[in-house]
Design an enzyme around this catalytic site. Structure first.
Site, PDB file in Angstrom:
ATOM      1  N   GLU A  74      -5.491   9.186   9.494  1.00  0.00           N
ATOM      2  CA  GLU A  74      -4.081   9.142   9.936  1.00  0.00           C
ATOM      3  C   GLU A  74      -3.931   9.832  11.297  1.00  0.00           C
ATOM      4  O   GLU A  74      -3.111   9.463  12.114  1.00  0.00           O
ATOM      5  CB  GLU A  74      -3.176   9.854   8.919  1.00  0.00           C
ATOM      6  CG  GLU A  74      -3.190   9.231   7.544  1.00  0.00           C
ATOM      7  CD  GLU A  74      -2.032   8.271   7.320  1.00  0.00           C
ATOM      8  OE1 GLU A  74      -1.063   8.306   8.085  1.00  0.00           O
ATOM      9  OE2 GLU A  74      -2.134   7.462   6.374  1.00  0.00           O
ATOM     10  N   ASP A  95       0.867  -1.179   0.000  1.00  0.00           N
ATOM     11  CA  ASP A  95       0.000   0.000   0.000  1.00  0.00           C
ATOM     12  C   ASP A  95       0.905   1.231   0.000  1.00  0.00           C
ATOM     13  O   ASP A  95       2.108   1.138   0.274  1.00  0.00           O
ATOM     14  CB  ASP A  95      -0.894  -0.001   1.253  1.00  0.00           C
ATOM     15  CG  ASP A  95      -1.773   1.240   1.343  1.00  0.00           C
ATOM     16  OD1 ASP A  95      -2.296   1.682   0.300  1.00  0.00           O
ATOM     17  OD2 ASP A  95      -1.931   1.793   2.445  1.00  0.00           O
ATOM     18  N   SER A  96       0.312   2.374  -0.253  1.00  0.00           N
ATOM     19  CA  SER A  96       1.065   3.622  -0.181  1.00  0.00           C
ATOM     20  C   SER A  96       1.515   3.906   1.261  1.00  0.00           C
ATOM     21  O   SER A  96       2.429   4.688   1.477  1.00  0.00           O
ATOM     22  CB  SER A  96       0.195   4.774  -0.686  1.00  0.00           C
ATOM     23  OG  SER A  96      -1.019   4.808   0.042  1.00  0.00           O
ATOM     24  N   CYS A 130     -11.208   3.365  -0.764  1.00  0.00           N
ATOM     25  CA  CYS A 130      -9.897   3.805  -0.298  1.00  0.00           C
ATOM     26  C   CYS A 130      -9.606   3.026   0.983  1.00  0.00           C
ATOM     27  O   CYS A 130     -10.514   2.840   1.811  1.00  0.00           O
ATOM     28  CB  CYS A 130      -9.925   5.307  -0.030  1.00  0.00           C
ATOM     29  SG  CYS A 130      -8.444   5.921   0.779  1.00  0.00           S
ATOM     30  N   HIS A 167      -8.278   3.659   3.710  1.00  0.00           N
ATOM     31  CA  HIS A 167      -8.476   4.290   5.008  1.00  0.00           C
ATOM     32  C   HIS A 167      -9.945   4.364   5.432  1.00  0.00           C
ATOM     33  O   HIS A 167     -10.250   4.430   6.613  1.00  0.00           O
ATOM     34  CB  HIS A 167      -7.937   5.726   4.985  1.00  0.00           C
ATOM     35  CG  HIS A 167      -6.451   5.812   5.005  1.00  0.00           C
ATOM     36  ND1 HIS A 167      -5.669   5.244   4.025  1.00  0.00           N
ATOM     37  CD2 HIS A 167      -5.600   6.398   5.873  1.00  0.00           C
ATOM     38  CE1 HIS A 167      -4.397   5.486   4.301  1.00  0.00           C
ATOM     39  NE2 HIS A 167      -4.331   6.185   5.409  1.00  0.00           N
ATOM     40  N   CYS A 200      -4.146  -1.202  -2.143  1.00  0.00           N
ATOM     41  CA  CYS A 200      -4.280   0.250  -2.280  1.00  0.00           C
ATOM     42  C   CYS A 200      -5.167   0.496  -3.489  1.00  0.00           C
ATOM     43  O   CYS A 200      -4.891  -0.023  -4.579  1.00  0.00           O
ATOM     44  CB  CYS A 200      -2.902   0.866  -2.492  1.00  0.00           C
ATOM     45  SG  CYS A 200      -2.915   2.629  -2.889  1.00  0.00           S
TER      46      CYS A 200
HETATM   47  N1  DGL Z   1      -3.977   3.793  -0.016  1.00  0.00           N
HETATM   48  C1  DGL Z   1      -4.639   4.851  -0.741  1.00  0.00           C
HETATM   49  C2  DGL Z   1      -5.857   4.273  -1.455  1.00  0.00           C
HETATM   50  O1  DGL Z   1      -6.416   3.251  -1.074  1.00  0.00           O
HETATM   51  C3  DGL Z   1      -5.050   5.994   0.152  1.00  0.00           C
HETATM   52  C4  DGL Z   1      -3.903   6.845   0.648  1.00  0.00           C
HETATM   53  C5  DGL Z   1      -3.128   7.521  -0.468  1.00  0.00           C
HETATM   54  O2  DGL Z   1      -3.618   8.495  -1.071  1.00  0.00           O
HETATM   55  O3  DGL Z   1      -2.014   7.088  -0.720  1.00  0.00           O
HETATM   56  O4  DGL Z   1      -6.274   4.821  -2.428  1.00  0.00           O
END
Ligand code: DGL
Length: 268
Positions: free
Chosen positions: A154, A12-13, A186, A188, A75
């Site tokens: 976050e 993931d990011s 997303c 989060h 992600c």
């Molecule tokens: N992990 C990203 C997503 O699911 C969210 C956070 C980001 O913008 O990197 O799109």
């Protein structure tokens, strides 16, 4: 030859993809995991498709060098921009989060009116619309970015008045248009599920793709005889490209359990 005892690579990011890792651990308890969070370069949401593809490629090469048998792109933004590229380039199975989420939404909707929220990149890519339409061509889809949800999560502001205000603002169009299903597109957003449910009311089904993605990973691994047959305790290894201490702290919230430690590895 890919070995069924090898770990699954999940990336993931940042930390959000741990919601997917958690579901993988629940549904596939015999599997070892290596989780990579690109905390040095988060967020991916506002970045261009080319940049997100380059980052995703670098992470995939790193995880493959560590011997993973399959990759789960945990992600939404990376799935939206890089899934076809990685599936074409990698010699191992690559699973994303968008299609499983779309499938769950189509199964849940009563009237075919589906909302999607995600990062700017995910929404701009049109990936969810394509995936939903492929399954239900007549679906009415309303897709909008909800970028402020990421820093709120976050920060741990899951039920803060500021989070409530933002949720009311972002979710109003979905309420006005009467969607019966909303895809939390997303990583989060599942942490804000109680708040989103409160704002939208009990008649809107909230779709979190983590559960469906883990189920898809199980299907894909089983079809390739790659499911682990180990019976001992499985191992999870966590790697972050920056700020491992912060990763460790946040990981507990996402996983709902403490973790042993976090390695650091820089890419790019
Ligand atoms: N992990 C990203 C997503 O699911 C969210 C956070 C980001 O913008 O990197 O799109």
């Amino acid at each position: 030859m890919v070995d069924a005892a090898a770990p699954i690579g999940v990336f993931d990011s940042g930390i959000g993809g741990l919601t997917v890792a958690r579901e993988l651990m629940r549904q596939l308890p015999a599997e070892n995991l290596i989780y990579f969070g690109d905390t040095a370069r988060v967020p991916y949401g506002p970045k261009s498709p080319d940049t997100v593809r380059r980052y995703s490629r670098e992470i995939s090469h790193y995880l493959r060098d560590r011997g993973v048998k399959a990759l789960v792109i945990a992600c939404n933004t990376a799935t939206a921009h890089a899934l076809p590229t990685l599936q074409a380039e990698e010699p191992i199975p690559v699973i994303g989060v968008v299609e499983p989420g779309a499938r769950a939404a189509v199964a849940a909707t009563r009237g075919g009116k589906i909302g999607v929220i995600g990062t700017a990149g995910t929404i701009r890519s049109g990936a969810y619309e394509r995936a939903i339409r492929a399954l239900r061509p007549a679906a009415e889809i309303i897709a909008r970015p909800a970028p402020l949800f990421v820093p709120l999560v976050e920060e741990g502001w899951l039920d803060h008045p500021a989070a409530r205000l933002v949720a009311q603002e972002y979710l109003e169009p979905f309420r006005d248009q009467g969607v019966d299903t909303l895809v939390l597109g997303c990583t989060h957003y599942p942490l804000l599920k109680p708040l989103i449910a409160e704002v939208l009311g009990p008649d809107v089904a909230l779709i979190d793709s983590a559960e469906q993605t883990a189920a898809e990973a199980r299907r894909v691994l089983a079809s390739k005889q790659l499911l682990s047959s180990a019976s001992g305790r499985s191992r999870q290894l966590y790697v972050a490209s920056d700020a491992p201490d912060q990763f460790l702290r946040m990981a507990e919230r996402f996983l709902g359990a403490p973790i042993d430690g976090v390695e650091t590895h820089t890419l790019g």
